[in-house]
Write an enzyme that holds these catalytic residues in place. Structure first.
Site, PDB file in Angstrom:
ATOM      1  N   SER A 130      33.906 -15.191  12.536  1.00  0.00           N
ATOM      2  CA  SER A 130      32.827 -15.727  11.706  1.00  0.00           C
ATOM      3  C   SER A 130      32.767 -17.234  11.896  1.00  0.00           C
ATOM      4  CB  SER A 130      33.095 -15.405  10.229  1.00  0.00           C
ATOM      5  OG  SER A 130      32.257 -16.163   9.374  1.00  0.00           O
ATOM      6  N   TYR A 177      38.323 -15.198   2.818  1.00  0.00           N
ATOM      7  CA  TYR A 177      37.553 -14.591   3.911  1.00  0.00           C
ATOM      8  C   TYR A 177      37.605 -15.469   5.157  1.00  0.00           C
ATOM      9  CZ  TYR A 177      33.535 -12.920   6.589  1.00  0.00           C
ATOM     10  OH  TYR A 177      32.722 -12.460   7.607  1.00  0.00           O
TER      11      TYR A 177
END
Length: 249
Positions: free
Chosen positions: A141, A155
């Site tokens: 990501s 995350y």
């Protein structure tokens, strides 16, 4: 004639589901796995209707079950005869600011996004080392570029860990095995469906995944996708002070 075999984890929704469609369009046979088999069956039916000659094998898999991860990946290899590519995509977006009493949510994300990704990597690399060939794809990501705030702190840390695992394999440079790290930016998916629709730089699922698939097909070592604006933003995020990075998020 099949272009090859691809296994995609977390294929029942979001980026995984759309990757399945687009790789089927390119002529690949697919091994799709996820916890929700009814969603997998719907995706498989859609692909089979569009591409009757495409082989699609479905398997239920909770990536947090280590034994199941190794069993399912080896079953795919046995049933296809070979695995050309494994895309480690399954993930979770839960999270809360550290120290606010939501440890279990952060732990669940850490276990799913990193520890389970480690198990999937181990299983895929066992197959690839035995075959002396393969393409491992890790979905990270853009949040992995730097430490992130509040609900995405954990995350982002897990996605940085995933990238480090893949880079370690790139550093090892195992003969015959390619490793790609894909850093998606803001791509609309089930995981972020509740996020404000007007989020800056957000693209629709099909457009975002098309950029991912293109990078994967080119076997890029790393790719920020879509390239605009994430290539320049990625460069900036790695180098700017956190006080500036904070304003980019």
């Amino acid at each position: 004639m099949s272009k090859g075999t691809i296994v995609i984890t977390g294929a029942s929704s979001g980026l995984g589901e759309e990757m399945a469609r687009q790789f089927a369009d390119l002529g690949y046979d697919l091994g799709l796995c996820a916890r929700r088999t009814e969603r997998l069956e719907a995706v498989a039916a859609e692909i089979s209707a569009a591409h009757p000659d495409t082989r699609v094998i479905l398997k239920a898999l909770d990536v947090n079950d280590d034994d199941a991860v190794f069993r399912v990946v080896h079953e795919f290899a046995a049933e296809f005869g070979t695995l050309d590519r494994v895309i480690i995509n399954a993930g979770l977006g839960k999270g809360a600011p550290l120290g606010t009493g939501r440890y279990q949510a952060n732990r669940q994300t850490a276990m799913t996004n990193f520890v389970a990704a480690l198990a999937q990597t181990e299983a895929a690399m066992e197959i690839f080392r035995a075959q002396k060939s393969g393409h491992l794809v890790m979905i990270s990501s853009m949040s992995a570029m730097r430490g992130q705030r509040k609900t995405i702190t954990t995350y982002a840390a897990t996605k940085a860990g995933v990238a480090a695992l893949a880079e370690g394999l790139q550093n090892e440079n195992v003969p015959g095995i390619d490793v790609s790290i894909i850093y998606p930016g803001y791509i609309r998916s089930e995981m972020n469906a509740k996020v404000e629709q007007k989020t800056k730089f957000m693209v629709d699922t099909e457009t975002g995944v098309r950029a991912m698939v293109d990078a994967i097909e080119k076997r890029k070592a790393k790719a920020y996708v879509p390239a605009w604006p994430w290539v320049p933003l990625g460069y900036a995020m790695k180098r700017l002070p956190l006080s500036v990075v904070r304003k980019l998020a």
